[in-house]
Design a protein around this motif. Structure first.
Motif, mmCIF file in Angstrom:
data_model
loop_
_atom_site.group_PDB
_atom_site.id
_atom_site.type_symbol
_atom_site.label_atom_id
_atom_site.label_comp_id
_atom_site.label_asym_id
_atom_site.label_seq_id
_atom_site.Cartn_x
_atom_site.Cartn_y
_atom_site.Cartn_z
ATOM 1 N N LEU A 1 9.663 3.244 8.974
ATOM 2 C CA LEU A 1 10.375 2.011 9.319
ATOM 3 C C LEU A 1 10.191 1.686 10.799
ATOM 4 C CD1 LEU A 1 12.283 -0.212 8.393
ATOM 5 C CD2 LEU A 1 14.196 1.275 8.914
ATOM 6 N N LEU B 1 6.714 0.442 11.330
ATOM 7 C CA LEU B 1 6.526 -0.924 10.816
ATOM 8 C C LEU B 1 7.022 -1.954 11.810
ATOM 9 C CD1 LEU B 1 5.807 -2.737 8.385
ATOM 10 C CD2 LEU B 1 8.157 -2.511 7.658
ATOM 11 N N ILE C 1 -2.020 -4.880 11.940
ATOM 12 C CA ILE C 1 -1.618 -4.962 10.536
ATOM 13 C C ILE C 1 -1.929 -3.667 9.787
ATOM 14 C CG2 ILE C 1 -3.770 -6.209 10.003
ATOM 15 C CD1 ILE C 1 -0.475 -6.547 8.154
ATOM 16 N N LYS D 1 0.731 -1.281 10.452
ATOM 17 C CA LYS D 1 1.935 -1.659 9.708
ATOM 18 C C LYS D 1 1.832 -1.183 8.254
ATOM 19 C CE LYS D 1 3.568 -5.830 12.124
ATOM 20 N NZ LYS D 1 4.904 -5.398 12.590
ATOM 21 N N LEU D 2 0.638 -1.329 7.683
ATOM 22 C CA LEU D 2 0.459 -0.928 6.286
ATOM 23 C C LEU D 2 0.568 0.584 6.139
ATOM 24 C CD1 LEU D 2 -2.305 -3.333 5.010
ATOM 25 C CD2 LEU D 2 0.035 -3.149 4.244
ATOM 26 N N ILE E 1 4.193 1.358 6.201
ATOM 27 C CA ILE E 1 4.878 1.039 4.941
ATOM 28 C C ILE E 1 4.575 2.093 3.888
ATOM 29 C CG2 ILE E 1 4.568 -0.499 2.959
ATOM 30 C CD1 ILE E 1 5.496 -2.691 4.430
ATOM 31 N N GLY F 1 0.259 -3.289 -3.829
ATOM 32 C CA GLY F 1 0.779 -4.018 -2.671
ATOM 33 C C GLY F 1 -0.118 -3.853 -1.459
ATOM 34 N N LEU G 1 -3.302 -5.918 -1.813
ATOM 35 C CA LEU G 1 -3.083 -7.343 -1.601
ATOM 36 C C LEU G 1 -2.957 -7.643 -0.106
ATOM 37 C CD1 LEU G 1 -2.664 -10.030 -2.991
ATOM 38 C CD2 LEU G 1 -0.262 -9.530 -3.189
ATOM 39 N N CYS G 2 -2.204 -6.808 0.607
ATOM 40 C CA CYS G 2 -2.024 -7.015 2.048
ATOM 41 C C CYS G 2 -3.361 -6.887 2.779
ATOM 42 C CB CYS G 2 -1.043 -6.006 2.620
ATOM 43 S SG CYS G 2 0.643 -6.331 2.152
ATOM 44 N N TRP H 1 -6.335 -7.404 1.560
ATOM 45 C CA TRP H 1 -7.160 -8.567 1.243
ATOM 46 C C TRP H 1 -6.740 -9.769 2.090
ATOM 47 C CZ3 TRP H 1 -5.805 -13.361 -0.821
ATOM 48 C CH2 TRP H 1 -6.886 -14.179 -1.119
ATOM 49 N N LEU H 2 -5.429 -9.943 2.234
ATOM 50 C CA LEU H 2 -4.943 -11.065 3.049
ATOM 51 C C LEU H 2 -5.398 -10.900 4.494
ATOM 52 C CD1 LEU H 2 -1.333 -11.490 1.679
ATOM 53 C CD2 LEU H 2 -3.143 -13.186 1.593
ATOM 54 N N ALA H 3 -5.280 -9.647 5.018
ATOM 55 C CA ALA H 3 -5.655 -9.406 6.406
ATOM 56 C C ALA H 3 -7.146 -9.686 6.604
ATOM 57 C CB ALA H 3 -5.326 -7.967 6.786
ATOM 58 N N SER I 1 -9.049 -11.696 4.801
ATOM 59 C CA SER I 1 -9.289 -13.143 4.703
ATOM 60 C C SER I 1 -8.938 -13.836 6.009
ATOM 61 C CB SER I 1 -8.447 -13.750 3.579
ATOM 62 O OG SER I 1 -8.679 -13.081 2.388
ATOM 63 N N ILE I 2 -7.817 -13.434 6.623
ATOM 64 C CA ILE I 2 -7.407 -14.073 7.878
ATOM 65 C C ILE I 2 -8.449 -13.785 8.955
ATOM 66 C CG2 ILE I 2 -5.668 -14.051 9.707
ATOM 67 C CD1 ILE I 2 -3.606 -13.396 7.508
#
Lengths: 499, 99
Positions: free
Chosen positions: B19, B22, B28, B31-32, B35, B75, B78-79, B81-83, B85-86
């Motif tokens: 925690l 995070l 990122i 952070k992952l 988590i 999860g 997905l995170c 993949w988003l990172a 893509s950004i």
């Protein structure tokens, strides 16, 4: 008789039908736009929810609305249970999904986006229905994660950088919330050796372990419900998602975690709650009402304004906790605080979805949603502005809308329990809501330079069906205000079933 | 100090460290990782609970942890993949700043 026979199978069917829809849509990736298929699944969901409502309101039969999956009973197995509260939320989900599925079939003109949208869309419905029917603390975790992951992917569907960043932030918040919840569940399992909600409710005692578990579960759920000060992720996520997704996120997804808050605080672990904690939730709710309204008033973009309005409306929901504190036994009685809040949830779900559709149509037409750039559009978009206005009336709480009934019941609860300060918050919140809604209406009705502005703007015409979808939801929010009785009755029926 | 207690305390400590990470971490991927560490803390607590009963080992926490791991993997994917893509969008923008 027939209904009694099929009633137990309704519960698994309600979870399975949207899952089936997701799979069908996944397999039919090459077909476009799939209006008929998804409208059909939407209708099936409404039908099932309707049958559940009828089964629950049968006066003479005590239908045991409980389904034990695969015959493994608790504590080993997983159970689905339904009461009036769950059934009303399932019906709201089904109706919103029907209207928004029709809207989405027209909204997603791009074939690739459509192919990715539909399976996720129905997966989200599966998660929502699963949460409302869950009878098991770990099953709730799984359904919450289904909702979370599907929502994140749906937000990211917009594809622009703002949406991806908002989705990533939402994903992190969602995972954090789920893990807090899961840690709370781990503590509960350690203390009581069961995950079944009914067994937990009968075993739970007020001790430090239960307090710790309830606190962790609440922090997790409040993160997902976006109660101030944990709301920071909501406005960017709800504002940058595709329109039907924004509508469902604001209308249903935040309500799913709120529903669990209600379950845990009032149904499962009421022994561990204290008056101070209940009052604290009310204070946070009031702060959310004010902060949400002020932020909505200051927003420059229409969708951001509508998203902040959700922060404010979520605040009202949390007034349930202090208002139920004085009479914990009376909370299930119709006309009590819970009835007011359920009314509020349904009214907000309908009105906010209608408002997001109206905002989305305006955005579709002008390719932007800067409020200052929308001066005088009422002549070009009369239907969408009308939808926005009557949905706004329900959010403000003007009679005869459903929002009015909800606030009226809440005010009654505040006065009768002698906590007049919440009544002041409700009334002042209504005034603030009126401020941001009339600020927008003021701009769009301003006809001073209408002719020249309209020539510069090149409005793209909105398909009539898309405008009518929003109008239908807004009209439903008004009609709910005319007939308050049936829902209140159903809630009192539920008390007998769930007790 | 039983084995079960050591596992439980370690699990809660891992959750707390995760925690902290995070909230503090800027990147990122960090952070992952944080988590996932929180998740492992919760799973350890569940596994310790399996020993909590009087005689036999309770199988339910193992099933729960297995489900939890699957969810955590989904999860995290997905995170990531988003990172990715950004960062792709940002790289494209750096190459053609006029767009």
């Amino acid at each position: 008789m027939t209904l009694q026979f099929i009633a137990p199978y309704l519960l698994p069917a309600i979870v399975t039908v949207p899952l089936l829809a997701a799979i069908c849509n996944f397999l039919m990736a090459s077909h476009h736009p799939r209006l008929a298929l998804n409208a059909l699944f939407g209708l099936a969901q409404v039908l099932l929810a309707g049958l559940l409502l009828i089964a629950l309101s049968l006066p003479d039969t005590v239908v045991e609305m409980r389904y034990i999956l695969a015959g493994w009973s608790a504590p080993l197995g997983i159970e689905l249970i339904a009461d009036g509260l769950a059934a009303i939320l399932l019906m709201t989900t089904a109706v919103l999904y029907l209207v928004l599925s029709v809207y989405s079939a027209l909204y997603f003109t791009d074939k690739n986006k459509g192919a990715r949208f539909w399976p996720l869309w129905w997966l989200l419905a599966t998660g929502l229905n699963g949460v409302f029917l869950a009878g098991d603390a770990f099953n709730i975790y799984v359904t919450l994660e289904i909702i979370g992951l599907a929502s994140v992917a749906l937000i990211a569907l917009s594809g622009d950088r703002a949406a991806l960043v908002a989705a990533l932030r939402y994903a992190l918040v969602g995972l954090l919330g789920s893990l807090c919840y899961l840690l709370g569940v781990a503590l509960l399992y350690r203390a009581y050796g069961t995950l079944d909600l009914a067994q937990l409710a009968s075993l739970a005692e007020a001790n430090p372990l239960t307090w710790a578990a309830l606190s962790l579960i609440s922090v997790g759920l409040l993160l997902k419900t976006a109660l101030l000060p944990l709301h920071f992720w909501l406005p960017p996520a709800h504002a940058s998602a595709p329109v039907p997704v924004s509508a469902v996120l604001s209308g249903l997804v935040v309500k799913a975690s709120f529903y669990l808050m209600v379950r845990f605080w009032l149904d499962i672990l009421p022994v561990a709650t204290t008056t101070l904690a209940l009052q604290l939730l009310g204070v946070l709710g009031t702060a959310a009402i004010f902060w949400g309204c002020i932020s909505a008033y200051r927003a420059h973009r229409l969708k951001v304004m509508v998203a902040y309005s959700t922060v404010a409306q979520v605040g009202y929901l949390f007034l349930l906790f202090p208002l139920s504190a004085t009479s914990i036994d009376a909370w299930k009685v119709s006309g009590g605080a819970l009835a007011a809040i359920v009314y509020f949830v349904v009214a907000h779900a309908l009105a906010k979805s209608a408002m997001f559709i109206a905002a989305g149509n305006i955005m579709f037409s002008y390719r932007h949603d800067d409020i200052d750039g929308l001066r005088g559009i009422v002549r070009e978009q009369p239907l969408d502005v009308f939808t926005f206005a009557i949905a706004g009336a329900s959010l403000i709480g003007l009679p005869p809308s459903a929002g009015f009934i909800a606030k009226w019941l809440l005010l009654g609860g505040a006065i009768s329990s002698g906590q007049w300060w919440w009544a002041a918050a409700i009334l002042f919140g209504g005034l603030l809501a009126a401020a941001y809604i009339f600020r927008f209406l003021n701009v769009v009705f301003d006809q001073s330079q209408a002719a020249e502005l309209s020539a510069q703007r090149h409005a793209r015409p909105v398909p009539l069906t898309m405008a009518l979808c929003g109008l239908a939801l807004a009209v439903m929010a008004i009609l709910m205000g005319f007939n308050a009785g049936w829902m209140l009755e159903l809630l009192s029926v539920s008390a007998a079933v769930s007790a | 100090m039983t084995q079960e207690l050591i596992y439980s305390v370690t699990g809660i400590a891992l959750f707390a460290i995760g925690l902290f990470g995070l909230i503090v971490a800027g990147h990122i991927v960090r952070k992952l990782v944080a988590i996932n560490m929180m998740g492992i803390g919760v799973f350890m607590l569940f596994l310790a609970t399996a020993l909590h009963g009087p005689d036999t080992v309770d199988p339910i926490p193992h099933a729960l942890v297995l489900t939890g791991i699957v969810v955590a993997v989904a999860g995290t994917c997905l995170c990531l993949w988003l990172a990715i893509s950004i960062s792709k969008l940002d790289n494209e923008k750096r190459k053609n700043p006029q767009q």
